[in-house]
Design an enzyme around this catalytic site. Structure first.
Site, PDB file in Angstrom:
ATOM      1  CE  LYS A  45     -35.370 -17.791 -22.017  1.00 16.74           C
ATOM      2  NZ  LYS A  45     -35.200 -16.325 -21.929  1.00 16.74           N
ATOM      3  N   GLY A  46     -33.374 -22.658 -17.504  1.00 15.04           N
ATOM      4  CA  GLY A  46     -32.458 -22.727 -16.351  1.00 15.04           C
ATOM      5  C   GLY A  46     -31.426 -23.829 -16.370  1.00 15.04           C
ATOM      6  CD  GLU A 101     -36.712 -28.714 -13.856  1.00 21.50           C
ATOM      7  OE1 GLU A 101     -35.925 -27.750 -13.998  1.00 21.50           O
ATOM      8  OE2 GLU A 101     -37.933 -28.573 -13.799  1.00 21.50           O
ATOM      9  CG  ASP A 102     -33.477 -24.807 -13.219  1.00 24.81           C
ATOM     10  OD1 ASP A 102     -34.459 -25.569 -13.047  1.00 24.81           O
ATOM     11  OD2 ASP A 102     -33.611 -23.588 -13.466  1.00 24.81           O
ATOM     12  CG  ASP A 105     -39.598 -23.669  -5.559  1.00 23.32           C
ATOM     13  OD1 ASP A 105     -38.722 -23.242  -4.806  1.00 23.32           O
ATOM     14  OD2 ASP A 105     -40.754 -23.223  -5.561  1.00 23.32           O
ATOM     15  CE  LYS A 133     -35.707 -22.639  -3.932  1.00 20.15           C
ATOM     16  NZ  LYS A 133     -36.427 -21.402  -4.347  1.00 20.15           N
ATOM     17  CG  PHE A 157     -35.361 -16.708  -5.912  1.00 15.95           C
ATOM     18  CD1 PHE A 157     -36.508 -17.429  -6.188  1.00 15.95           C
ATOM     19  CD2 PHE A 157     -34.617 -16.206  -6.973  1.00 15.95           C
ATOM     20  CE1 PHE A 157     -36.921 -17.650  -7.500  1.00 15.95           C
ATOM     21  CE2 PHE A 157     -35.018 -16.420  -8.286  1.00 15.95           C
ATOM     22  CZ  PHE A 157     -36.175 -17.139  -8.549  1.00 15.95           C
ATOM     23  CG  ASP A 164     -34.379 -16.461 -14.578  1.00 16.35           C
ATOM     24  OD1 ASP A 164     -34.740 -17.590 -14.202  1.00 16.35           O
ATOM     25  OD2 ASP A 164     -35.181 -15.593 -14.972  1.00 16.35           O
ATOM     26  NE  ARG A 170     -32.112 -17.249 -18.027  1.00 12.36           N
ATOM     27  CZ  ARG A 170     -33.099 -17.985 -17.506  1.00 12.36           C
ATOM     28  NH1 ARG A 170     -32.813 -19.023 -16.772  1.00 12.36           N
ATOM     29  NH2 ARG A 170     -34.363 -17.657 -17.709  1.00 12.36           N
TER      30      ARG A 170
HETATM   31  P1  IMP Z   1     -41.536 -25.656  -9.352  1.00 15.13           P
HETATM   32  O1  IMP Z   1     -42.525 -25.975 -10.440  1.00 15.13           O
HETATM   33  O2  IMP Z   1     -42.169 -24.808  -8.272  1.00 15.13           O
HETATM   34  O3  IMP Z   1     -40.865 -26.883  -8.797  1.00 15.13           O
HETATM   35  O4  IMP Z   1     -40.467 -24.699  -9.979  1.00 15.13           O
HETATM   36  C1  IMP Z   1     -39.450 -25.146 -10.781  1.00 15.13           C
HETATM   37  C2  IMP Z   1     -38.887 -24.051 -11.638  1.00 15.13           C
HETATM   38  O5  IMP Z   1     -39.015 -22.768 -11.011  1.00 15.13           O
HETATM   39  C3  IMP Z   1     -37.413 -24.247 -11.851  1.00 15.13           C
HETATM   40  O6  IMP Z   1     -37.155 -25.045 -12.988  1.00 15.13           O
HETATM   41  C4  IMP Z   1     -36.917 -22.828 -11.984  1.00 15.13           C
HETATM   42  O7  IMP Z   1     -37.050 -22.400 -13.320  1.00 15.13           O
HETATM   43  C5  IMP Z   1     -37.847 -22.013 -11.125  1.00 15.13           C
HETATM   44  N1  IMP Z   1     -37.277 -21.781  -9.777  1.00 15.13           N
HETATM   45  C6  IMP Z   1     -37.707 -22.287  -8.609  1.00 15.13           C
HETATM   46  N2  IMP Z   1     -36.966 -21.854  -7.580  1.00 15.13           N
HETATM   47  C7  IMP Z   1     -36.016 -21.064  -8.123  1.00 15.13           C
HETATM   48  C8  IMP Z   1     -34.913 -20.324  -7.564  1.00 15.13           C
HETATM   49  O8  IMP Z   1     -34.627 -20.305  -6.355  1.00 15.13           O
HETATM   50  N3  IMP Z   1     -34.162 -19.627  -8.450  1.00 15.13           N
HETATM   51  C9  IMP Z   1     -34.412 -19.622  -9.795  1.00 15.13           C
HETATM   52  N4  IMP Z   1     -35.417 -20.296 -10.343  1.00 15.13           N
HETATM   53  C10 IMP Z   1     -36.226 -21.020  -9.519  1.00 15.13           C
END
Ligand code: IMP
Length: 180
Positions: A45-46, A101-102, A105, A133, A157, A164, A170
Site C-alpha cells: 500500500k505504501g 515503490e515507496d 530497504d 535505505k 524507520f 506506515d 500513512r
Molecule cells: P524490503 O523488501 O526490505 O526492501 O522492504 C521494502 C518494503 O518494506 C517497503 O515497500 C515498505 O513497505 C517496507 N518498509 C521498509 N522500510 C520501511 C520504513 O522505514 N518505513 C515503512 N515501511 C518500510
C-alpha cells in the site's frame, strides 16, 4: 512532533521537500518516457500517495496498475520472504514498465517483483522509488538499480506520506523518523 503522538515522531522530510522532489522526478520520467505510454506499477500500500502525486505532475500519458506484496507483517522487521498478494491485471508483454515503490530497504521485495514482472516479457522495466535505505541492503541485492530516486534516508524507520508502522501514520503529509 504531533500532539497526538508526543515524543515519537521527528520530521525527516517536509512536505515541501517531498513535493519539490516529486516534481523533479515527474519531469525526468515525462522526458524519458515521452511517446512510450509506460505502465506505472504502484506497489501497495505504501506507494499510493507518492504515485498519486507523481502521476498528476507527468506531462506524458501513462497507464496505471498495482501489485501488493507481503513481507513485513505488522512490525518493522522483514520476515525474509515475499508473497504476491495482488498481481497486475494489465498484460505487461511489450510494455515499458515503471515500478513505483515507496522505499527500498533490504531489496528483497523489489528484487522479487522485478523477477516476477520480467517473466511477463515487458519491453523494459525500470524502478522509481521515493526513498532508499542503502545501509539496510542485503549484499545479494547490492546490484539493484533505482533509476529514479527521491531521497536516500538513514538506517531508521520512517513513516508518513503513505508509509506506515502497523498501518498507522500513512495519512501524514510529511515524512517522519519513528523513534523507538
Ligand atoms: P524490503 O523488501 O526490505 O526492501 O522492504 C521494502 C518494503 O518494506 C517497503 O515497500 C515498505 O513497505 C517496507 N518498509 C521498509 N522500510 C520501511 C520504513 O522505514 N518505513 C515503512 N515501511 C518500510
Amino acid at each position: 512532533m504531533l500532539a497526538s503522538q508526543p515524543g515519537k515522531l521527528r520530521v525527516l522530510l517536509s512536505r515541501q521537500q517531498v513535493q519539490g522532489r516529486v516534481a523533479a522526478l515527474a519531469a525526468d520520467i515525462s522526458r524519458d518516457y515521452r511517446d512510450k505510454r509506460p505502465l506505472l506499477v504502484g506497489v501497495l500500500k505504501g506507494s499510493f500517495v507518492f504515485l498519486a502525486d507523481l502521476l498528476r505532475r507527468l506531462t506524458t500519458p501513462v497507464t496505471i496498475d498495482f501489485v501488493r506484496l507481503g513481507s513485513y507483517g505488522l512490525g518493522t522487521m522483514t520476515s525474509g520472504k515475499v508473497e504476491l498478494l495482488l498481481d497486475v491485471a494489465t498484460p505487461v508483454k511489450g510494455r515499458h514498465v515503471l515500478v513505483v515503490e515507496d522505499i527500498v530497504d533490504s531489496g528483497l521485495s523489489l528484487s522479487y517483483l522485478l523477477g516476477h514482472l520480467r517473466r511477463g516479457e515487458p519491453a523494459s522495466v525500470k524502478v522509481c522509488a521515493l526513498l532508499d535505505k542503502p545501509a539496510r541492503r542485503q549484499s545479494r541485492f547490492a546490484g539493484l538499480a533505482i533509476d529514479y530516486l527521491g531521497f536516500t534516508v538513514p538506517d531508521a524507520f520512517v513513516v508518513g506520506y503513505g508509509l506506515d508502522f502497523a498501518e498507522d501514520y500513512r495519512y501524514l503529509p510529511d515524512i517522519y523518523l519513528l523513534e523507538p
